[in-house]
Each structure stands twice: as structure tokens, then as C-alpha cells.
Design a protein around this motif. Structure first.
Motif, PDB file in Angstrom:
ATOM      1  N   ASP A  39      54.693   5.243  56.339  1.00 42.58           N
ATOM      2  CA  ASP A  39      55.639   6.158  56.966  1.00 42.58           C
ATOM      3  C   ASP A  39      57.062   5.665  56.712  1.00 42.58           C
ATOM      4  OD1 ASP A  39      57.144   7.889  58.469  1.00 42.58           O
ATOM      5  OD2 ASP A  39      56.225   7.371  60.389  1.00 42.58           O
ATOM      6  N   PRO A  40      57.659   6.120  55.606  1.00 42.31           N
ATOM      7  CA  PRO A  40      59.015   5.680  55.264  1.00 42.31           C
ATOM      8  C   PRO A  40      60.071   6.068  56.299  1.00 42.31           C
ATOM      9  CG  PRO A  40      57.951   6.742  53.396  1.00 42.31           C
ATOM     10  CD  PRO A  40      57.075   6.966  54.579  1.00 42.31           C
ATOM     11  N   THR A  41      59.738   6.983  57.207  1.00 40.81           N
ATOM     12  CA  THR A  41      60.700   7.405  58.236  1.00 40.81           C
ATOM     13  C   THR A  41      60.551   6.622  59.540  1.00 40.81           C
ATOM     14  OG1 THR A  41      59.245   9.120  59.132  1.00 40.81           O
ATOM     15  CG2 THR A  41      60.691   9.746  57.286  1.00 40.81           C
ATOM     16  N   SER A  42      59.649   5.651  59.589  1.00 43.08           N
ATOM     17  CA  SER A  42      59.408   4.890  60.824  1.00 43.08           C
ATOM     18  C   SER A  42      60.609   4.014  61.151  1.00 43.08           C
ATOM     19  CB  SER A  42      58.152   4.036  60.697  1.00 43.08           C
ATOM     20  OG  SER A  42      58.041   3.186  61.814  1.00 43.08           O
ATOM     21  N   VAL A  43      61.323   4.399  62.175  1.00 45.32           N
ATOM     22  CA  VAL A  43      62.494   3.644  62.620  1.00 45.32           C
ATOM     23  C   VAL A  43      62.068   2.275  63.147  1.00 45.32           C
ATOM     24  CG1 VAL A  43      64.401   3.606  64.291  1.00 45.32           C
ATOM     25  CG2 VAL A  43      63.787   5.736  63.120  1.00 45.32           C
ATOM     26  N   GLU A  44      60.957   2.239  63.867  1.00 45.41           N
ATOM     27  CA  GLU A  44      60.496   0.975  64.449  1.00 45.41           C
ATOM     28  C   GLU A  44      60.127  -0.032  63.355  1.00 45.41           C
ATOM     29  OE1 GLU A  44      57.504  -0.593  67.935  1.00 45.41           O
ATOM     30  OE2 GLU A  44      57.322   1.457  67.236  1.00 45.41           O
ATOM     31  N   ALA A  45      59.408   0.418  62.345  1.00 43.92           N
ATOM     32  CA  ALA A  45      59.041  -0.487  61.248  1.00 43.92           C
ATOM     33  C   ALA A  45      60.287  -0.948  60.499  1.00 43.92           C
ATOM     34  CB  ALA A  45      58.068   0.205  60.288  1.00 43.92           C
ATOM     35  N   ARG A  46      61.192  -0.023  60.256  1.00 41.84           N
ATOM     36  CA  ARG A  46      62.420  -0.355  59.525  1.00 41.84           C
ATOM     37  C   ARG A  46      63.274  -1.355  60.317  1.00 41.84           C
ATOM     38  NH1 ARG A  46      63.833   1.657  55.159  1.00 41.84           N
ATOM     39  NH2 ARG A  46      62.566   3.521  55.316  1.00 41.84           N
ATOM     40  N   ASN A  47      63.426  -1.135  61.615  1.00 42.60           N
ATOM     41  CA  ASN A  47      64.215  -2.049  62.445  1.00 42.60           C
ATOM     42  C   ASN A  47      63.578  -3.428  62.529  1.00 42.60           C
ATOM     43  OD1 ASN A  47      66.264  -0.252  63.016  1.00 42.60           O
ATOM     44  ND2 ASN A  47      65.358   0.437  64.937  1.00 42.60           N
ATOM     45  N   ASN A  48      62.261  -3.458  62.726  1.00 48.11           N
ATOM     46  CA  ASN A  48      61.575  -4.752  62.801  1.00 48.11           C
ATOM     47  C   ASN A  48      61.710  -5.521  61.492  1.00 48.11           C
ATOM     48  OD1 ASN A  48      60.730  -4.407  65.455  1.00 48.11           O
ATOM     49  ND2 ASN A  48      58.764  -3.553  64.882  1.00 48.11           N
ATOM     50  N   LEU A  49      61.574  -4.825  60.383  1.00 51.96           N
ATOM     51  CA  LEU A  49      61.697  -5.469  59.083  1.00 51.96           C
ATOM     52  C   LEU A  49      63.138  -5.939  58.840  1.00 51.96           C
ATOM     53  CD1 LEU A  49      60.002  -6.275  56.651  1.00 51.96           C
ATOM     54  CD2 LEU A  49      60.508  -4.044  55.639  1.00 51.96           C
ATOM     55  N   ALA A  50      64.115  -5.118  59.218  1.00 50.98           N
ATOM     56  CA  ALA A  50      65.522  -5.507  59.064  1.00 50.98           C
ATOM     57  C   ALA A  50      65.833  -6.749  59.907  1.00 50.98           C
ATOM     58  CB  ALA A  50      66.433  -4.355  59.460  1.00 50.98           C
ATOM     59  N   ASN A  51      65.309  -6.796  61.116  1.00 57.69           N
ATOM     60  CA  ASN A  51      65.527  -7.970  61.968  1.00 57.69           C
ATOM     61  C   ASN A  51      64.890  -9.212  61.368  1.00 57.69           C
ATOM     62  OD1 ASN A  51      67.054  -6.670  63.933  1.00 57.69           O
ATOM     63  ND2 ASN A  51      65.249  -6.033  65.070  1.00 57.69           N
ATOM     64  N   LEU A  52      63.736  -9.044  60.751  1.00 50.75           N
ATOM     65  CA  LEU A  52      63.077 -10.173  60.096  1.00 50.75           C
ATOM     66  C   LEU A  52      63.911 -10.667  58.920  1.00 50.75           C
ATOM     67  CD1 LEU A  52      60.624 -12.054  59.720  1.00 50.75           C
ATOM     68  CD2 LEU A  52      59.647 -10.277  58.265  1.00 50.75           C
ATOM     69  N   TYR A  53      64.383  -9.738  58.084  1.00 45.90           N
ATOM     70  CA  TYR A  53      65.223 -10.116  56.950  1.00 45.90           C
ATOM     71  C   TYR A  53      66.483 -10.832  57.426  1.00 45.90           C
ATOM     72  CZ  TYR A  53      62.474  -7.223  53.698  1.00 45.90           C
ATOM     73  OH  TYR A  53      61.482  -6.701  52.919  1.00 45.90           O
ATOM     74  N   LYS A  54      67.079 -10.316  58.493  1.00 43.84           N
ATOM     75  CA  LYS A  54      68.290 -10.930  59.040  1.00 43.84           C
ATOM     76  C   LYS A  54      67.988 -12.353  59.509  1.00 43.84           C
ATOM     77  CE  LYS A  54      71.833 -10.067  62.507  1.00 43.84           C
ATOM     78  NZ  LYS A  54      72.264  -9.189  63.603  1.00 43.84           N
ATOM     79  N   LYS A  55      66.876 -12.528  60.194  1.00 43.25           N
ATOM     80  CA  LYS A  55      66.476 -13.845  60.694  1.00 43.25           C
ATOM     81  C   LYS A  55      66.264 -14.829  59.542  1.00 43.25           C
ATOM     82  CE  LYS A  55      63.059 -16.015  63.693  1.00 43.25           C
ATOM     83  NZ  LYS A  55      61.945 -15.764  64.612  1.00 43.25           N
ATOM     84  N   GLN A  56      65.770 -14.329  58.407  1.00 39.95           N
ATOM     85  CA  GLN A  56      65.510 -15.177  57.250  1.00 39.95           C
ATOM     86  C   GLN A  56      66.735 -15.323  56.349  1.00 39.95           C
ATOM     87  OE1 GLN A  56      61.929 -13.256  55.653  1.00 39.95           O
ATOM     88  NE2 GLN A  56      60.734 -14.930  56.498  1.00 39.95           N
ATOM     89  N   GLY A  57      67.839 -14.709  56.746  1.00 37.39           N
ATOM     90  CA  GLY A  57      69.068 -14.838  55.979  1.00 37.39           C
ATOM     91  C   GLY A  57      69.139 -13.919  54.768  1.00 37.39           C
ATOM     92  N   GLU A  58      68.245 -12.955  54.695  1.00 34.45           N
ATOM     93  CA  GLU A  58      68.238 -11.992  53.575  1.00 34.45           C
ATOM     94  C   GLU A  58      69.022 -10.748  54.008  1.00 34.45           C
ATOM     95  OE1 GLU A  58      64.398 -11.466  51.581  1.00 34.45           O
ATOM     96  OE2 GLU A  58      63.631 -13.039  52.905  1.00 34.45           O
TER      97      GLU A  58
END
Length: 145
Positions: free
Chosen positions: A121-140
Motif C-alpha cells: 500500500d504505497p499510500t499508507s501514511v503509517e508505514a511511510r512515517n514509521n519508515l521515515a522515522n527509522l531512516y532518520k534514527k539511522q542517519g539516512e
């Protein structure tokens, strides 16, 4: 959904500072005991549902959520993985699995399952936000955008 779970859990674990009297302490303990009894009853019903129908992905997912609420991450992950196995096309279950992996500190697995959720589901805001937070945490930070 997961935010609601954690907010409910936090409310049960925290006691307002205004509760000072012993009667308030007793009320708090009573409310806490009721919540724990309800959680156990919920677990019993879900286990019975799984015993009756091992292909019930909803029951597996709910068991995962229950153990996620309790902070028993290894069991939560096991139950979410079972739910994913039974229905590989359900984005919400992949997200739940990703949240459990993240809380358990399995960041590569978190990334893998959240990317799968976004494929579903490319429109999933929850998946996108969780993934963005993970990338941010990893410095990406580029990927976090």
C-alpha cells in the motif's frame, strides 16, 4: 492504531500526581487489577479462537497486539509473523510486525517489513512515517524525506 495502544498502556502505567489519598491509591490498584483481568480474559478468548481456527489471521494479529501492549516483544513478533504468513497481502499486519521489530531493536528487519508494507500500500501514511522515522534514527536523512 499503535499510538492508541501505547497511550492506553501509558495511562494504565502512570498515575496522576493529584492521586495522593489512600482511597485514590486503592481505586488505582482496583482499576489496574480490572485492566489486567480484562487483558487475561482477552488473551484466553484469542487463544481459544486460534485453537478453533489456526488460519484465523485476525486472532493472530490481535494476540500480537496484546503482547505488544504488554511489552513481551518476542511473543508479539511470533504472533505477527504467523498473521503475515497467513495473509501476506495485509499491509496493517506488516506494519504491526515492523513496530514490534523496531521496539525489539531489530532495525534491519524493521526496514524490510515496512518496505514490504509500502509495496502493498504505497499510500499508507503509517508505514511511510514509521519508515521515515527509522531512516532518520539511522542517519539516512535523504531516505527519510
Amino acid at each position: 492504531l499503535m499510538r492508541d495502544v501505547f497511550m492506553k498502556r501509558r495511562r494504565l502505567q502512570q498515575r496522576p500526581s493529584s492521586m495522593c489519598s489512600s482511597s485514590s491509591d486503592d481505586e488505582f490498584k482496583e482499576d489496574r487489577a480490572k485492566a489486567e483481568a480484562w487483558g487475561q480474559k482477552r488473551e484466553d478468548h484469542l487463544v481459544k479462537a486460534v485453537q478453533m481456527d489456526r488460519l484465523n489471521r485476525h486472532a493472530w494479529n490481535e494476540l500480537g497486539l496484546l503482547f505488544l501492549e504488554r511489552g513481551v516483544l518476542d511473543k508479539a513478533i511470533t504472533y505477527f509473523k504467523e498473521a503475515v504468513y497467513l495473509d501476506r497481502n495485509q499491509c496493517a499486519v506488516w506494519i504491526n510486525l515492523g513496530v514490534a521489530y523496531h521496539l525489539a531493536g531489530h532495525l534491519e528487519e524493521t526496514k524490510r517489513v515496512l518496505e514490504r508494507a509500502l509495496q502493498l500500500d504505497p499510500t499508507s501514511v503509517e508505514a511511510r512515517n514509521n519508515l521515515a522515522n527509522l531512516y532518520k534514527k539511522q542517519g539516512e536523512l535523504q531516505k527519510a524525506k
